[in-house]
Design an enzyme around this catalytic site. Structure first.
Site, short mmCIF file in Angstrom:
data_model
loop_
_atom_site.label_atom_id
_atom_site.label_comp_id
_atom_site.label_asym_id
_atom_site.label_seq_id
_atom_site.Cartn_x
_atom_site.Cartn_y
_atom_site.Cartn_z
N TYR A 261 -12.41 -2.46 -3.83
CA TYR A 261 -11.89 -3.60 -3.06
C TYR A 261 -12.87 -4.79 -3.10
CZ TYR A 261 -7.96 -0.90 -1.17
OH TYR A 261 -6.79 -0.17 -1.02
N GLU B 297 -9.84 -1.31 -12.55
CA GLU B 297 -9.66 -0.14 -11.67
C GLU B 297 -9.61 1.16 -12.48
OE1 GLU B 297 -6.15 -1.15 -9.46
OE2 GLU B 297 -7.15 -2.78 -8.39
N LYS C 33 -2.66 6.96 -0.87
CA LYS C 33 -3.75 6.79 0.10
C LYS C 33 -3.84 7.97 1.07
CE LYS C 33 -3.52 1.73 -0.11
NZ LYS C 33 -3.58 0.47 0.67
N HIS D 14 -1.64 2.20 -3.18
CA HIS D 14 -2.23 1.03 -3.82
C HIS D 14 -1.82 1.06 -5.28
CE1 HIS D 14 -5.15 -1.82 -5.44
NE2 HIS D 14 -5.27 -0.94 -6.43
P1 CMP Z 1 -3.74 -2.50 -1.18
O1 CMP Z 1 -2.60 -2.73 -2.11
O2 CMP Z 1 -4.53 -1.25 -1.34
O3 CMP Z 1 -4.73 -3.77 -1.31
C1 CMP Z 1 -5.55 -4.18 -0.26
C2 CMP Z 1 -5.29 -3.42 1.00
O4 CMP Z 1 -5.80 -4.02 2.16
C3 CMP Z 1 -3.78 -3.37 1.24
O5 CMP Z 1 -3.18 -2.53 0.30
C4 CMP Z 1 -3.75 -2.91 2.69
O6 CMP Z 1 -3.98 -1.52 2.83
C5 CMP Z 1 -4.94 -3.68 3.24
N1 CMP Z 1 -4.57 -4.95 3.87
C6 CMP Z 1 -4.15 -6.07 3.27
N2 CMP Z 1 -3.94 -7.04 4.17
C7 CMP Z 1 -4.24 -6.51 5.37
C8 CMP Z 1 -4.24 -7.02 6.70
N3 CMP Z 1 -3.90 -8.28 6.97
N4 CMP Z 1 -4.61 -6.19 7.67
C9 CMP Z 1 -4.97 -4.92 7.42
N5 CMP Z 1 -5.01 -4.37 6.17
C10 CMP Z 1 -4.63 -5.17 5.16
#
Ligand code: CMP
Length: 138
Positions: free
Chosen positions: A53, A130, A13, A119
């Site tokens: 997302y 994806e 990221k 991610h």
């Molecule tokens: P990722 O694995 O990319 O999948 C969804 C993303 O949302 C996660 O990693 C975080 O970067 C973000 N994320 C998930 N839950 C939260 C939360 N409660 N608050 C802020 N960001 C979140």
């Protein structure tokens, strides 16, 4: 007959790029024995963020997540290897870097549940979706 090697879509990221942690993170995957099949430095735009997302667009945390994910270049990587999806999820640790186990990437380097460095696809179905989104020609 052996089944084809599994693939996962991994994003290093914008915080990983800004903090100079690309080598550290990629090195862990390489030392584990996973194979980099494709890699691209790229900035996510708003449309790609909404597609990537899709499951999260209605959540309260999505607007700041979208701002973060589009804030600068990231590195999109296709990794392959035996059970790569599960292996990479274990290596990156739980979402919140403050709670992720020591020894995982997030546990060692992240203090946030948004800016959590990596991610990775969480199932074969999400990997297929994806991978098609990020590397349609692969
Ligand atoms: P990722 O694995 O990319 O999948 C969804 C993303 O949302 C996660 O990693 C975080 O970067 C973000 N994320 C998930 N839950 C939260 C939360 N409660 N608050 C802020 N960001 C979140």
């Amino acid at each position: 007959m052996s089944s084809p090697t599994e693939r996962s879509l991994v994003l290093l990221k914008p915080d990983a790029v800004r903090r100079g942690l690309l080598g550290e993170i990629l090195g862990r995957f390489e030392r584990k024995g996973l194979v980099v099949e494709a890699m691209e430095l790229r900035t996510m735009d708003a449309a790609l963020a909404d597609q990537h997302y899709a499951d999260h667009v209605d959540k309260a945390f999505y607007p700041p997540l979208k701002d973060f994910m589009t804030s600068g270049p990231l590195v999109a990587v296709v990794l392959s290897g035996d059970e790569v999806i599960e292996v990479v999820r274990a290596m990156i640790g739980s979402t919140d870097g403050r709670k992720a186990a020591a020894g995982t990437i997030r546990g060692d380097f992240a203090l946030s549940n948004r800016e959590n460095l990596v991610h990775a696809s969480d199932s074969p179905e999400s990997a297929n979706r994806e991978l098609a989104l990020w590397f349609p020609k692969l």
